[in-house]
Design an enzyme around this catalytic site. Structure first.
Site, PDB file in Angstrom:
ATOM      1  N   ALA A 139       0.910  -1.152   0.000  1.00  0.00           N
ATOM      2  CA  ALA A 139       0.000   0.000   0.000  1.00  0.00           C
ATOM      3  C   ALA A 139       0.944   1.196   0.000  1.00  0.00           C
ATOM      4  CB  ALA A 139      -0.908  -0.005   1.215  1.00  0.00           C
ATOM      5  N   PRO A 140       1.216   1.765  -1.181  1.00  0.00           N
ATOM      6  CA  PRO A 140       2.374   2.638  -1.380  1.00  0.00           C
ATOM      7  C   PRO A 140       2.270   4.037  -0.774  1.00  0.00           C
ATOM      8  CG  PRO A 140       1.089   2.513  -3.388  1.00  0.00           C
ATOM      9  CD  PRO A 140       0.460   1.552  -2.409  1.00  0.00           C
ATOM     10  N   CYS A 141       2.369   4.096   0.543  1.00  0.00           N
ATOM     11  CA  CYS A 141       2.318   5.383   1.234  1.00  0.00           C
ATOM     12  C   CYS A 141       3.522   6.258   0.876  1.00  0.00           C
ATOM     13  CB  CYS A 141       2.198   5.182   2.736  1.00  0.00           C
ATOM     14  SG  CYS A 141       3.407   4.052   3.449  1.00  0.00           S
ATOM     15  N   HIS A 142       4.593   5.644   0.363  1.00  0.00           N
ATOM     16  CA  HIS A 142       5.764   6.432  -0.043  1.00  0.00           C
ATOM     17  C   HIS A 142       5.461   7.324  -1.247  1.00  0.00           C
ATOM     18  CE1 HIS A 142       6.016   2.755  -2.509  1.00  0.00           C
ATOM     19  NE2 HIS A 142       6.634   3.504  -3.406  1.00  0.00           N
TER      20      HIS A 142
END
Length: 171
Positions: A139-142
């Site tokens: 879950a690409p919070c970056h």
């Protein structure tokens, strides 16, 4: 007294730091940076919400996650197809599901996510939910940055966030 549920955890060595992968049943529930600022809070929340204990080990889901991470870091994978289990409030889960929609190699602002979930004034709450994401990279919070295109907080540190965005040619 009944037996507690178990989250199976295993370390994963990435090119930019060490992660802990965790599975609950047949789903990945944890991909967290070992050096993360919110690590104890993230694990504590998972244990409370799922009524679990941690146990070192391995699972089919963790093997799949590690294999897909290897491919991602080698530049050979842009999307993941691991079953995910998000444990958080309804609002947090809404934000985390929105993260899944951010394409590889792109970034969005916290404000954009707030607008996408029809809560345009909830920018700070979106930032807090993003920071509490227990399943980094998948879950690409970056990929979430400041409205001025600045790199803002990341559980693995800003150097790791920059590494991931450079890997995806998004920075």
């Amino acid at each position: 007294m009944g037996e507690k549920n178990i989250i199976i955890v295993r370390k994963y060595h990435s090119p930019c730091g060490e992660l802990t992968l965790g599975s609950f049943g047949e789903e990945l529930c944890l991909c967290d940076w070992q050096s993360g600022r919110h690590r104890s809070r993230t694990i504590g929340r998972l244990q409370r919400m799922l009524d679990t204990e941690l146990e070192d080990g391995n699972s089919r889901v963790i093997d799949m996650a590690a294999s897909q991470l290897d491919e991602y870091f080698a530049g050979a994978r842009r999307t993941f197809d691991i079953p995910l289990l998000f444990s958080g409030t309804e609002f947090q889960r809404t934000v985390w599901h929105e993260l899944l929609k951010i394409p590889y190699g792109t970034t969005v602002s916290y404000g954009t996510i707030a607008r996408n979930i029809a809560m345009p004034k909830a920018v700070r709450a979106v930032a807090n939910a993003n920071g509490a994401n227990p399943i980094s990279i998948f879950a690409p919070c970056h990929r979430v940055i400041g409205s001025d295109n600045s790199l803002t907080g990341y559980g693995g540190g800003l150097e790791v966030k920059e590494f991931l965005l450079r890997l995806e040619n998004a920075f």
